[in-house]
Design a protein around this motif. Structure first.
Motif, short mmCIF file in Angstrom:
data_model
loop_
_atom_site.label_atom_id
_atom_site.label_comp_id
_atom_site.label_asym_id
_atom_site.label_seq_id
_atom_site.Cartn_x
_atom_site.Cartn_y
_atom_site.Cartn_z
N VAL A 25 -41.61 -0.85 -30.73
CA VAL A 25 -41.32 -0.72 -29.31
C VAL A 25 -39.99 -1.40 -28.99
O VAL A 25 -39.19 -0.88 -28.21
N ARG A 26 -39.73 -2.54 -29.61
CA ARG A 26 -38.44 -3.21 -29.40
C ARG A 26 -37.27 -2.34 -29.88
O ARG A 26 -36.21 -2.34 -29.26
N MET A 28 -39.02 3.09 -19.80
CA MET A 28 -40.33 3.70 -19.69
C MET A 28 -40.65 4.52 -20.94
O MET A 28 -39.80 5.21 -21.47
N LEU A 29 -41.89 4.40 -21.39
CA LEU A 29 -42.37 5.12 -22.56
C LEU A 29 -43.53 6.02 -22.17
O LEU A 29 -44.28 5.71 -21.25
N PRO A 60 -46.34 6.83 -17.63
CA PRO A 60 -45.38 6.04 -18.41
C PRO A 60 -45.69 4.55 -18.30
O PRO A 60 -46.33 4.10 -17.36
N ILE A 61 -45.23 3.81 -19.29
CA ILE A 61 -45.43 2.36 -19.29
C ILE A 61 -44.09 1.70 -19.58
O ILE A 61 -43.28 2.22 -20.33
N ASP A 62 -43.88 0.55 -18.96
CA ASP A 62 -42.65 -0.21 -19.20
C ASP A 62 -42.74 -0.80 -20.61
O ASP A 62 -43.67 -1.53 -20.93
N ALA A 63 -41.78 -0.47 -21.43
CA ALA A 63 -41.79 -0.91 -22.82
C ALA A 63 -41.76 -2.43 -22.92
O ALA A 63 -42.39 -3.01 -23.81
#
Length: 147
Positions: free
Chosen positions: A115-116, A135-136, A79-82
């Motif tokens: 993403v926003r 998280m994405l 996961p990645i922090d948006a």
């Protein structure tokens, strides 16, 4: 000639068939300034030295952060922090616009806006102001634009 004059061992190579008046004036002004600087250095006991500092470290850290964000966005399991992704996309968008790559900048802008929207949907209208990570996973966003 100005930037080269700041380096201890600098040389300026001028290519021309003839020395024009403006070239001659620039050469004379540079010589005048250099003589003045040498006199000042000698009077004050200064030995000129070229600055030596490591600028690569900051550049390499920035590139590593971008690569990490890209890899995380492309991997299903990671996961990645948006919010971090928005920062990376915005930086790349501005860089592309600065390089006159407007189509790439527009694509990055569109991806950043998506993403926003995800952040707002997950965290609510005040989501951009929260410190909580959103998280994405890879399936939630489009494939990042390649540099």
């Amino acid at each position: 000639m100005g930037r080269a004059a700041r380096n201890v061992n600098a040389k300026v190579v001028m290519y021309a068939d003839t020395v024009t008046g403006s070239m001659q004036r620039a050469i004379e002004e540079t010589q005048r300034r250099r003589a003045k600087q040498l006199a000042y250095n000698e009077a004050h006991g200064i030995t000129p030295a070229t600055i030596k500092k490591d600028i690569r470290r900051g550049i390499e850290a920035e590139l590593k952060a971008r690569r990490t964000a890209r890899r995380a966005a492309e991997t299903d399991e990671t996961p990645i922090d948006a919010r971090e992704l928005v920062r990376v996309l915005e930086a790349e968008m501005l860089e592309a616009a600065g390089a006159f790559e407007f189509e790439k900048a527009a694509a990055l802008r569109d991806q950043m806006l998506k993403v926003r929207e995800i952040i707002e949907a997950e965290a609510g209208p005040a989501g951009d102001e929260s410190d909580e990570p959103v998280m994405l996973r890879r399936g939630e966003i489009e494939r990042p634009i390649r540099a």
